[in-house]
Design a protein around this motif. Structure first.
Motif, short mmCIF file in Angstrom:
data_model
loop_
_atom_site.label_atom_id
_atom_site.label_comp_id
_atom_site.label_asym_id
_atom_site.label_seq_id
_atom_site.Cartn_x
_atom_site.Cartn_y
_atom_site.Cartn_z
N ASN A 65 66.33 31.95 -30.75
CA ASN A 65 67.00 33.23 -30.52
C ASN A 65 68.36 33.25 -31.20
O ASN A 65 68.99 32.22 -31.36
CB ASN A 65 67.22 33.47 -29.02
N PHE A 67 71.64 35.78 -30.67
CA PHE A 67 72.15 36.98 -30.02
C PHE A 67 72.79 37.94 -31.02
O PHE A 67 72.63 39.15 -30.93
CB PHE A 67 73.16 36.57 -28.94
N ARG A 70 70.35 40.48 -33.15
CA ARG A 70 69.30 41.25 -32.47
C ARG A 70 69.01 42.57 -33.17
O ARG A 70 69.92 43.25 -33.65
CB ARG A 70 69.73 41.57 -31.03
N PHE A 85 65.11 39.45 -29.86
CA PHE A 85 65.74 38.15 -29.60
C PHE A 85 66.48 37.64 -30.84
O PHE A 85 66.89 36.49 -30.87
CB PHE A 85 64.70 37.13 -29.15
N PRO B 239 60.76 50.74 -18.97
CA PRO B 239 61.38 49.54 -19.53
C PRO B 239 62.76 49.87 -20.11
O PRO B 239 62.98 50.98 -20.61
CB PRO B 239 60.41 49.11 -20.64
N ALA B 294 72.26 39.92 -21.06
CA ALA B 294 72.33 40.84 -22.20
C ALA B 294 70.97 40.95 -22.89
O ALA B 294 70.53 42.04 -23.25
CB ALA B 294 73.38 40.35 -23.19
N PHE B 295 70.26 39.83 -23.05
CA PHE B 295 68.96 39.87 -23.72
C PHE B 295 67.94 40.63 -22.88
O PHE B 295 67.15 41.42 -23.40
CB PHE B 295 68.43 38.45 -23.93
N LEU B 298 69.79 44.30 -21.49
CA LEU B 298 70.33 45.12 -22.58
C LEU B 298 71.62 45.84 -22.17
O LEU B 298 71.85 46.99 -22.56
CB LEU B 298 69.29 46.14 -23.06
N PRO B 356 59.33 37.90 -18.45
CA PRO B 356 58.98 37.14 -19.66
C PRO B 356 60.19 36.98 -20.61
O PRO B 356 60.36 35.92 -21.21
CB PRO B 356 57.87 37.97 -20.30
N ASP B 357 61.02 38.01 -20.72
CA ASP B 357 62.20 37.91 -21.59
C ASP B 357 63.16 36.85 -21.07
O ASP B 357 63.71 36.04 -21.83
CB ASP B 357 62.92 39.26 -21.67
N VAL B 360 61.81 33.50 -22.03
CA VAL B 360 61.98 33.17 -23.45
C VAL B 360 63.40 32.72 -23.73
O VAL B 360 63.64 31.77 -24.49
CB VAL B 360 61.59 34.41 -24.32
N VAL B 361 64.38 33.36 -23.10
CA VAL B 361 65.78 32.98 -23.34
C VAL B 361 66.09 31.63 -22.70
O VAL B 361 66.75 30.79 -23.30
CB VAL B 361 66.75 34.07 -22.83
N LYS B 363 64.10 29.17 -22.17
CA LYS B 363 63.47 28.12 -22.97
C LYS B 363 64.38 27.74 -24.14
O LYS B 363 64.62 26.58 -24.42
CB LYS B 363 62.11 28.60 -23.49
N ASP B 364 64.90 28.77 -24.81
CA ASP B 364 65.77 28.55 -25.96
C ASP B 364 67.09 27.88 -25.55
O ASP B 364 67.56 26.96 -26.20
CB ASP B 364 66.03 29.92 -26.61
N ILE B 375 56.31 27.84 -21.24
CA ILE B 375 56.19 29.07 -20.46
C ILE B 375 54.73 29.34 -20.13
O ILE B 375 53.89 29.37 -21.02
CB ILE B 375 56.80 30.26 -21.24
N LEU B 377 52.79 32.28 -18.57
CA LEU B 377 52.80 33.65 -18.04
C LEU B 377 51.57 33.84 -17.17
O LEU B 377 50.46 33.52 -17.59
CB LEU B 377 52.75 34.67 -19.18
#
Lengths: 299, 501
Positions: A65, A67, A70, A85, B239, B294-295, B298, B356-357, B360-361, B363-364, B375, B377
């Protein structure tokens, strides 16, 4: 074939040249008749090359990712833009292509290989074995492909291996039928009878005498199976099956991009375009193979 | 269109409200709201936003909860808590009538609440009223709730989504919809729409302003397109990325409000590696909550600090709770010290919402501290359905918005909580939770909630990076008296004050 072995070296080169010449002529004719199918073949080779060497060309990690990056629109730094991402979409498509080729390619090869062996055997031997095999394939063909795959994924676990297994189970009966139908035609030919009278082993008859006659049909069928497999894997990816986030997968990328279609349409466009392009190219290539087969038959 | 006000109706001279002496224009327009389809409409079982939205239209609550978590009068025009904190006395409005013409009395209120706590009915809301001793009625317009022990947040159980007032003795609540609410059901067409007409005899005189309302049952994508195309007037659930796209639409008004709903990443504390406080601390240090917020949200969500208490509970929230600072290298060193240099987790994540988002973050982020996360799901219904979510070592759990933080604490952070998914067992924390939930001293409660946040920030099994926003978009043809407001639970949003411009 035994006669070939007695050919001199010069004769062999001549034969090769002749066959190359014939092939080149056939390709030229194909280019005139159906230029799109030649382009399709080139496209498939292009995708394959991209999958093989692409990862060495792109500077981005497809699952890291960022930031600051994006939702960027396509630019020189990111030709296909970035996703929500901050991941480079081109890199994800390249890596995703690699996964899709590895999975569908190996699954198709296994399915075609198994289907060919079974088709050759039951077609040639016939009798009750053939009957049983055909009724079994009927049963398997009656199952909707996506449904069978979902059941398998549910029973065996959500993994790439299960998807591979599903494709093999789905496509072996189809390939078996196609091969068998060709075998039924070929086995009545005089040269097979000659081989039988000559006391050749069954293995020799199946794989040295009949198989070459089946190969052209098999090539077309294999290409078609490959395109269906791509579509199936993309559909499963879209449903989030057979792949784990954040792995790049074309179908999953399309699914993830749905919420973003208004803000970042490129997120949806490029993976969708990749699926469409590859499936169309493979289908065109299959069409080209079929035409080439027709040319050699009419020669 | 169906049920637009007829021209004759539109020419009726303006009425004057007896309450505000403000001239009222005639009811006009049908407000069309997009919802997902409904399954159960019996208040005892309704649960989804669309189902609760139906109840909100047809029935009234005794007391309402506002977007800022305040309790507001509705059928109860006032209420009082006794000195000992065990008796709530509600005074009902005198002029409320059911859609069949019968007057609302205390008996209806008693029936409605007793129905929710009757084991024979089997409502999932039964445990909300465990502490309720009895409900009585000294007269027709007074209801008294007597509790076994003090419970300062009991008033929020009275505002519960299911706690609408039905007629005493009412049956067939899945098919007969007789409430006192601002709208009457004209026709319910399963899987398609419900057509409501204004309740002309509504006790809040002048309301509703609209002549009718329609709930259209559509999936979220179709609803958003219908809103943009002018086929719908309001859509409340969508969403975040879709919502941001709508913010640029010149035909729409959009709002967002904070809620207490959140996703909690939680680790089991009864087995390795979660039983080692160094591991728990390292995971906190490896997590950048602002980035996850933030990811995933938003910019629409509010910041979480690893406790189920956020900005929404303004009085209780501690924005300075002592979280370990973000330090992936420090986390890596701490894990090595604890004997887990190459930690690998299987992370279970329900496949809905922003979870899920979030995964993903994380994990990173954790990869930067040398932690591998795979992950997994899972289908949400299956995951919660067979209690698998209580068993997994590391999982993300979505918690819906609640008007009081007490439920989150009682259910998931007390050692005997029915959903103690992390298996936390800390007597000190248990005592704080009990104190926060039962004390009638406001300052003492606030102190307890802050102490709980401090404990969970320093060492706890949870990572809570954000609280969800609640969002709404409406066409500008509609104005909302008091402003366009969306409830933390969107289905509770009341459209009786929506007026066609």
């Amino acid at each position: 074939m035994r006669a070939d072995a007695q050919l001199s070296k010069g004769d062999l080169i001549l034969t090769l040249r002749l066959s190359l010449l014939r092939r080149r002529r056939a390709l030229r004719r194909l280019w005139q008749d159906a230029p799109l199918s030649v382009l399709g073949g080139i496209g498939v080779i292009g995708f394959l090359l991209l999958a093989l060497i692409g990862p060495y060309l792109t500077p981005y990690n497809p699952i890291a990712n960022s930031f600051a990056d994006r939702n960027q629109a396509p630019s020189l730094a990111h030709p296909f833009g970035t996703d929500n991402f901050g991941r480079d979409i081109l890199s994800r498509i390249i890596y995703g292509g690699r996964n899709i080729f590895a999975l569908t390619g190996s699954a198709t090869l296994i399915a075609v290989g198994l289907g060919t062996v079974i088709g050759l055997y039951v077609g040639y031997v016939g009798s009750w074995l053939d009957q049983i095999a055909m009724r079994l394939t009927d049963a398997l063909l009656a199952l909707p492909s996506l449904l069978l795959t979902l059941v398998l994924l549910g029973a065996l676990g959500n993994s790439r291996f299960t998807v591979l297994l599903a494709i093999v189970i789905l496509y072996v009966p189809i390939v078996t039928r196609v091969v068998r139908s060709v075998v039924l035609d070929v086995k009545t030919k005089a040269y097979i009878e000659a081989a039988e009278i000559g006391g050749e082993s069954r293995f020799h008859i199946l794989f040295r005498e009949i198989l070459p006659a089946v190969l052209p049909t098999l090539a077309v069928e294999g290409a078609l199976r490959f395109s269906y497999a791509i579509f199936l894997v993309a559909s499963l990816g879209f449903l989030g099956l057979g792949v784990a986030r954040p792995e790049p997968d074309w179908g999953l990328m399309v699914s993830e991009a749905r919420d973003w279609y208004a803000l970042s349409p490129h997120m949806l466009f490029f993976p969708s375009a990749a699926i469409v392009a590859l499936v169309v190219c493979v289908n065109l290539m299959a069409d080209g193979l079929r035409r080439l087969l027709e040319y050699s038959e009419t020669d | 269109m169906l049920h637009r006000a007829s021209p004759a109706f539109a020419q009726t001279p303006p009425l004057v409200s007896s309450v505000s002496l403000r001239p009222l224009t005639a009811r006009a327009g049908v407000i069309r709201v997009g919802w997902e389809s409904v399954k159960r409409l019996d208040p005892a079982f309704a649960s989804s936003d669309s189902e609760i939205a139906f109840l909100t239209a047809v029935y009234d609550y005794l007391v309402d909860v506002t977007t800022t978590d305040a309790v507001a009068p509705r059928l109860a025009q006032s209420w009082q808590l006794s000195e000992d904190g065990r008796q709530y006395t509600f005074k009902l409005v005198p002029n409320a009538k059911f859609h069949d013409g019968s007057a609302l009395t205390a008996e209806d209120v008693i029936y409605s609440f007793n129905r929710l706590r009757d084991p024979a009915v089997g409502s999932p809301k039964i445990s909300l009223f465990d502490n309720l001793e009895n409900i009585g009625a000294p007269d027709d317009l007074t209801v008294v709730f007597t509790l076994r022990t003090t419970e300062p947040d009991f008033i929020y159980s009275i505002t519960d989504n299911s706690a609408v007032i039905v007629r005493a003795g009412a049956r067939n609540l899945d098919t007969e919809f007789i409430g006192t609410g601002p709208f009457k059901v004209e026709r319910y067409i399963p899987e398609d729409r419900t057509i409501f007409v204004a309740n002309e005899d509504y006790w809040q005189s002048g309301l509703p302003y609209a002549a009718g309302m329609e709930h259209r049952y559509l999936d979220s994508n179709a609803a958003i397109e219908a809103l943009r195309g002018g086929e719908l007037d309001v859509v409340l659930r969508m969403p975040n990325a879709r919502f941001i796209a709508l913010q640029n639409d010149p035909n729409l008004q959009t709002v967002t409000f904070p809620t207490s709903g959140h996703d909690a990443l939680r680790l089991r504390m009864d087995s390795p590696p979660g039983n080692d406080p160094r591991v728990r601390k390292a995971l906190k240090m490896a997590t950048n909550r602002e980035e996850i917020n933030a990811f995933a949200q938003l910019g629409l969500g509010s910041q979480g600090r690893d406790a189920p208490i956020g900005e929404f509970f303004a009085e209780y929230f501690d924005p300075e709770s002592p979280l370990p600072p973000y330090d992936p290298d420090g986390a890596r060193a701490l894990l090595a010290e604890a004997g887990y240099p190459d930690l690998t987790f299987e992370l279970f994540v329900p496949n809905t919402g922003t979870r899920p988002d979030f995964a993903v973050v994380i994990k990173d982020q954790w990869a930067k501290a040398g932690i591998t996360v795979n992950i997994n799901l899972v289908d949400e219904a299956t995951y919660y359905g067979d209690d698998g979510w209580l068993e997994v070592q590391l999982g993300i759990t979505g918690w819906g918005a609640r008007p009081s933080p007490q439920q989150y604490l009682d259910f998931s952070l007390k050692s005997d909580g029915k959903w103690n998914e992390s298996r936390i067992a800390d007597p000190e924390l248990d005592a704080l939770i009990v104190k926060a939930g039962t004390s009638v001293d406001r300052a003492e409660r606030i102190a307890a909630y802050k102490a709980i946040q401090r404990k969970l920030a320093e060492d706890g099994p949870l990572i809570i990076p954000y609280f969800f926003p609640t969002v709404g978009a409406a066409r500008k043809e509609w104005q909302f008296e008091g402003g366009f407001a969306v409830q933390a639970f969107p289905g509770r949003t009341n459209f009786s004050r929506a007026r066609q411009a």
